[in-house]
Design an enzyme around this catalytic site. Structure first.
Site, short mmCIF file in Angstrom:
data_model
loop_
_atom_site.label_atom_id
_atom_site.label_comp_id
_atom_site.label_asym_id
_atom_site.label_seq_id
_atom_site.Cartn_x
_atom_site.Cartn_y
_atom_site.Cartn_z
N CYS A 384 11.75 25.40 -1.88
CA CYS A 384 13.01 26.02 -1.48
C CYS A 384 12.97 27.48 -1.89
CB CYS A 384 14.21 25.30 -2.09
SG CYS A 384 14.33 25.44 -3.89
N HIS A 554 -10.98 -14.94 5.23
CA HIS A 554 -12.23 -15.50 4.73
C HIS A 554 -11.91 -16.38 3.52
CE1 HIS A 554 -11.47 -11.67 2.72
NE2 HIS A 554 -12.00 -12.23 1.64
#
Length: 635
Positions: A384, A554
């Protein structure tokens, strides 16, 4: 105001405030000493009151001069700037705050030009001699010039400004300043106005009168608080819900930027803050209010801390009056407004963000110069104007989301735009400040927002960062996830055949999809029947969803003895099967694997390589040709 002019004004104002803001602690120290120990203070002390004069005459201007010189010319610029400022101080009979803002940068500029001129021309061994004597000689010359010219000139200018201020005060015209101050605040010029203009004038007036009204013209939290209260009572949607928290941050924390989006989403409210500001200044003028030193940040706590003895009623009345007028005007504007859709602050914020992006030919998700590739992002800075309140809060929100997402390799900090480092990867700024940020670090990616607490934008960005990280980690993730399923004893290559490909499948759950893949592995003679349950058990531990519509189920490490030979089955689910906890974790390609060694690596490598091309994934998910699958995976 054109974009270039606005950026130049912001940059100049930021430069002025950058000379003051790093030294705010010294101003506050001087203000407290003044409020306590001068004859009209809370604890009058003739001995300690002797600190007041030297601090305002020498310490504060020298700090400003040093900081200004350092901003232009680095450390050497700061030293020469301080020397030059000393000439201004001695050459005038009043505190030289305006003079120090000229002398400091002038000293830094001159030494910087000299250093550039002699760069590469100094013989080896003479560097220190030249550096020290050049700073001393240039500083001496500038100090003399400042003593003879700048000091007297600034003194005359200060007297002219003081006369103008006195005229405005005497004729009750000072409240008109709010017509310019309040809209300028919305353009993020609040720090430049407060510390670049009002603080120097206020310090001089405070030294003469014991307090100054200038410290409360911009810092008065009343106008912004009135707008937020109006949203709390008359707003709609998330704007109403978030206004309460914003009010606390604004009023107690002093972060005025928090209410700017609430005004930007309904520009008519600028009238409310202008009238509120004018009311506050008028009240201060009538009741003779003011502060002894700048209130930074502009919270009610800082205002009360800097209020001198006898001015509490005036200052509190000014804040309440400004708040009341701003609230009433905002309420009237809300009641007469027929644009209901603008009541949602997140919608308004997103709409402005998207419109800005689209006006520049970019997609809404790529405001600024953000590309689709966030894989290299490691350093994010929310920036900012001052690098303090608003950006710090925004960085805090984003940092928590990034940490919760497990992105430990990405840092999120906040900074002033002028202090953005060259190694930053992604910069997030308010839309009115983005072009400045892009000029400061053009090599970085930039995102614009209109509300530093825009949780939706931060959530979207975090999701994109997670997706990018997942994309990078896919191959590693596959390999790591399968380490418990094979050993590296053989080097035979496994070839994926047409019998291992199943297209056009449908499944209601991931368990159903995993079971089908396991059953095909059994039918192919790759595993024993018990391996199917091991695949389901493995899925319960952690999801085998990899992202990009692919899952690789798996078995567990305990089931490796159930593997007869390496096998891979490719199962296509065009309609998708949800594998993860999130709604978008839907797999259209389910690759069942059984392996005792690394024979399956060729197929896995082909799959992970395919992840680099979204069109390949799409073709694999929709094709009805087994030959096309084989061609794509065997590239």
């Amino acid at each position: 105001m054109s974009s270039d002019i606005k950026i130049k004004v912001q940059s100049f104002g930021r430069f002025l405030s950058n000379m003051v803001m790093p030294n705010i602690g010294a101003f506050i120290a001087w203000g407290i000493i003044t409020a306590l120990f001068i004859p009209t203070g809370w604890l009058p002390n003739e001995t300690l009151a002797k600190l007041v004069g030297p601090m305002i005459t020498y310490l504060l201007p020298l700090l400003i001069g040093y900081t200004g010189g350092k901003l232009v010319g680095g450390e050497r610029g700061g030293v020469v700037g301080a020397i030059t400022t000393m000439g201004v101080i001695v050459g005038a009979d009043m505190p030289m705050f305006l003079g120090s803002m000229i002398a400091g940068p002038l000293g830094g500029y001159c030494i910087k030009k000299f250093d550039n001129w002699v760069d590469g021309k100094i013989k080896s061994g003479f560097e220190m001699l030249v550096n020290n004597f050049s700073a001393g000689i240039i500083g001496m010359i500038l100090a003399i010039l400042a003593f003879l010219g700048i000091g007297p000139a600034v003194e005359v200018l200060s007297k002219i400004l003081a006369a103008g201020v006195n005229f405005m005060v005497a004729h009750d015209m000072l409240p008109l300043a709010s017509i310019f101050v309040e809209p300028a605040k919305i353009l993020f010029l609040n720090n430049a106005i407060n510390h670049g203009i009002f603080s120097p004038l206020g310090i001089q007036q405070s030294h003469e009168l014991g307090k100054s009204i200038f410290f409360l013209i911009e810092a008065n939290p009343g106008p912004g608080m009135g707008v937020l209260l109006a949203y709390m009572f008359f707003g709609r949607g998330s704007a109403k819900q978030s206004a309460g928290g914003a009010a606390i941050i604004h009023f107690l924390g002093g972060i005025h930027e928090i209410y700017f989006p609430y005004v930007l989403m309904n520009p008519r409210l600028i009238l409310a803050v202008i009238l509120g500001g004018m009311t506050g200044v008028f009240t201060l003028t009538i009741l003779n209010g003011g502060l002894v030193s700048p209130a930074s940040p502009g919270s009610i706590l800082a205002v009360l801390a800097m209020t001198p003895k006898g001015a509490y009623f005036a200052n509190i009345a000014a804040i309440i009056a400004a708040m009341a007028v701003s609230f009433v005007v905002s309420a009237v504007l809300f009641k007469t407004s027929k644009v209901k859709e603008r009541s949602d602050i997140e919608a308004a914020t997103r709409r402005m963000h998207d419109m800005k992006a689209e006006s520049k030919g970019a997609s809404p998700l790529a405001a600024g110069n953000v590309t689709n590739d966030l894989s290299h992002v490691r350093k994010i800075i929310v920036a900012c104007d001052a690098g303090m309140g608003s950006s710090a809060m925004g960085a805090g929100v984003l940092r928590k989301k990034v940490q919760d997402a497990g992105l430990s390799n990405i840092s999120v900090t906040n900074s002033a735009i002028n202090n953005l480092p060259p190694d930053v990867d992604l910069v997030i700024t308010h839309r009115d400040l983005t072009e400045r940020a892009m000029r400061q670090v053009p090599q970085a990616q930039h995102i614009s927002l209109t509300n530093f607490l825009d949780s939706g934008l931060y959530t979207s960005l975090t999701e994109r960062l997670v997706a990018a990280q997942r994309h990078i980690d896919n191959e590693v993730k596959v390999t790591d996830s399968l380490k418990d399923s094979f050993d590296d004893t053989n080097n035979n290559l496994f070839q994926l055949g047409a019998d291992n490909i199943f297209l056009g499948r449908k499944a209601a759950t991931k368990e159903e999809a995993n079971s089908f893949a396991g059953e095909q592995l059994v039918k192919g003679g790759y595993v024993e029947p018990e391996y199917v349950q091991a695949m389901l058990d493995r899925e319960k531990l952690t999801s085998t969803y990899l992202g990009e519509s692919i899952a690789v189920p798996h078995g567990t490490i305990e089931a490796k003895d159930r593997v007869l030979k390496t096998g891979v089955v490719f199962c296509q689910y065009p309609e998708g099967v949800r594998f993860g906890e999130e709604e978008d974790e839907v797999a259209r390609l389910v690759i069942g694997i059984a392996a005792r060694n690394n024979e399956h690596i060729q197929v896995i490598t082909s799959l992970t390589n395919a992840l680099d091309d979204e069109t390949v994934i799409e073709r694999l998910a929709k094709t009805t040709s087994v030959d096309e699958v084989l061609a794509l995976l065997n590239k």
